[in-house]
Scaffold this motif. Structure first.
Motif, PDB file in Angstrom:
ATOM      1  N   VAL A  46       0.868  -1.180   0.000  1.00  0.00           N
ATOM      2  CA  VAL A  46       0.000   0.000   0.000  1.00  0.00           C
ATOM      3  C   VAL A  46       0.904   1.228   0.000  1.00  0.00           C
ATOM      4  O   VAL A  46       1.663   1.446   0.947  1.00  0.00           O
ATOM      5  CB  VAL A  46      -0.926   0.014   1.231  1.00  0.00           C
ATOM      6  N   GLN A  50      -2.516   6.069  -0.264  1.00  0.00           N
ATOM      7  CA  GLN A  50      -3.468   4.999  -0.569  1.00  0.00           C
ATOM      8  C   GLN A  50      -3.911   4.314   0.714  1.00  0.00           C
ATOM      9  O   GLN A  50      -3.263   4.405   1.754  1.00  0.00           O
ATOM     10  CB  GLN A  50      -2.834   3.933  -1.474  1.00  0.00           C
ATOM     11  N   SER A  51      -5.032   3.600   0.586  1.00  0.00           N
ATOM     12  CA  SER A  51      -5.462   2.632   1.593  1.00  0.00           C
ATOM     13  C   SER A  51      -5.972   1.413   0.839  1.00  0.00           C
ATOM     14  O   SER A  51      -6.529   1.540  -0.263  1.00  0.00           O
ATOM     15  CB  SER A  51      -6.578   3.196   2.482  1.00  0.00           C
ATOM     16  N   ILE A  63      -9.120  -2.579   6.660  1.00  0.00           N
ATOM     17  CA  ILE A  63      -8.499  -1.473   5.945  1.00  0.00           C
ATOM     18  C   ILE A  63      -7.019  -1.457   6.307  1.00  0.00           C
ATOM     19  O   ILE A  63      -6.653  -1.471   7.488  1.00  0.00           O
ATOM     20  CB  ILE A  63      -9.146  -0.125   6.314  1.00  0.00           C
ATOM     21  N   SER A  65      -3.451   0.621   5.992  1.00  0.00           N
ATOM     22  CA  SER A  65      -2.826   1.914   5.735  1.00  0.00           C
ATOM     23  C   SER A  65      -1.522   1.705   4.969  1.00  0.00           C
ATOM     24  O   SER A  65      -1.101   0.556   4.743  1.00  0.00           O
ATOM     25  CB  SER A  65      -2.576   2.631   7.061  1.00  0.00           C
ATOM     26  N   THR A 102      -6.043   8.467  -1.123  1.00  0.00           N
ATOM     27  CA  THR A 102      -6.320   9.460  -0.076  1.00  0.00           C
ATOM     28  C   THR A 102      -5.585  10.773  -0.328  1.00  0.00           C
ATOM     29  O   THR A 102      -5.544  11.632   0.551  1.00  0.00           O
ATOM     30  CB  THR A 102      -5.918   8.913   1.300  1.00  0.00           C
ATOM     31  N   VAL A 141     -11.521   6.700   5.200  1.00  0.00           N
ATOM     32  CA  VAL A 141     -11.782   5.659   4.200  1.00  0.00           C
ATOM     33  C   VAL A 141     -12.986   4.817   4.583  1.00  0.00           C
ATOM     34  O   VAL A 141     -13.800   4.433   3.735  1.00  0.00           O
ATOM     35  CB  VAL A 141     -10.531   4.776   4.030  1.00  0.00           C
TER      36      VAL A 141
END
Length: 327
Positions: A46, A50-51, A63, A65, A102, A141
């Protein structure tokens, strides 16, 4: 799907996504073979901005990170519970994997599709159009996936940006309706008006996991007929302050335009005389005899210059001269 694809799908994956366009909000992990099972022990990378989001049966699971992860029950506690992995937790993960950006998305356009009606101190009621740009980013998110992606079913960047653009337009309409500023004053208040719009938007989108930033108003326009009236009023205001200069300016424009047309200077003398009459009316005073003689002398000199330059014929000059002396 060929035999090679079947065999290839059994190897551990290195799963990542690089958005070279920098324009995608959400992207789903897809293999070309169509087999999207996630092998336990595969790595998920990731990147910053981004997630990684796992969905199981449409339900939000885990989710991740930014970082590098090895898929196992320790990294996916929610999904592990939902999946109930048999075979000592070695079976593949049957779930959908999405990468959510993100970072900040800039240079998105918004515009009023239809004119907005506004009560106005100067025009009573006026129709306003406007357009500009805005930026946004996903700050939560989990909320975003539940509300925008899940509840509203928006999966394409185009749909998401279009939805947010309509929200900006709506907030602009509300702000215009609430402000007591006239339409003419709005031109110098773009920045403060944009701040009000941004505040209204973020109050609404907090529950969606989205934050607006850098709202820009590029233009607020009025109907063509209103703008034409404003131009006319500006000319009247200029005439009231200095009618002599205004008349000279209008005369020069008339000479320039008339000289471009054959026979266009035929009524020039009458036009100049009419301009002086308008000047006297607007100023509310009539010139004395000395001012009148001086004005006629100036106009005759201008006509003589036109004659010498060949713009006026001798007959046109005599006709205009007679008209000026008569008035």
């Amino acid at each position: 799907m060929g035999l090679f694809d079947v065999v290839k799908d059994q190897f551990l994956d290195v799963i990542e996504y690089v958005d070279e366009s920098n324009k995608l909000v959400v992207i789903k992990f897809q293999r070309k073979s169509g087999n999207n099972e996630l092998k336990q022990g595969s790595k998920v990378i990731v990147r910053e901005g981004q997630s990684a989001v796992f969905l199981k049966g449409g339900q939000l699971a885990d989710i991740l990170s930014p970082g590098t992860y090895t898929l196992n029950t320790g990294n996916l506690p929610v999904l592990s519970t939902l999946e109930g992995f048999p075979y000592l937790f070695t079976s593949p993960v049957v779930a959908d994997l999405y990468f959510v950006s993100t970072r900040q998305f800039i240079d998105n356009k918004w515009a009023t599709k239809t004119p907005i009606m506004k009560r106005d101190n100067d025009f009573n009621i006026v129709r306003i159009r406007s357009f500009g740009k805005f930026a946004f980013r996903i700050t939560d998110v989990s909320k975003f996936m539940r509300e925008i992606f899940g509840t509203m079913g928006m999966t394409k960047t185009y749909d998401i940006v279009g939805y947010l653009s309509s929200m900006v337009t709506e907030a602009f309409s509300v702000a215009i309706g609430e402000t007591a500023m006239s339409a003419l004053d709005l031109a110098v208040e773009y920045r403060s008006l944009a701040s009000v719009i941004q505040e209204k938007l973020n109050e609404r989108t907090g529950s969606l996991g989205i934050q607006f930033s850098n709202i820009i108003i590029e233009s607020i326009s009025l109907p063509d007929e209103v703008e034409k009236m404003i131009d006319e009023q500006s000319g009247i205001g200029m005439a009231q302050k200095d009618m002599h200069t205004f008349t000279q300016y209008q005369t020069a424009r008339a000479i320039r335009d008339a000289s471009k047309q054959e026979g266009g200077l035929a009524g020039l003398g009458a036009g100049i005389a009419l301009g002086n009459q308008v000047m006297n009316t607007v100023q509310g005073t009539l010139p004395d005899s000395s001012q009148n003689k001086s004005g006629k002398a100036d106009m005759l000199r201008e006509l003589k210059a036109l004659l010498d330059e060949g713009i006026l014929t001798q007959e046109e000059f005599e006709a205009e001269k007679k008209q000026i002396l008569k008035n």
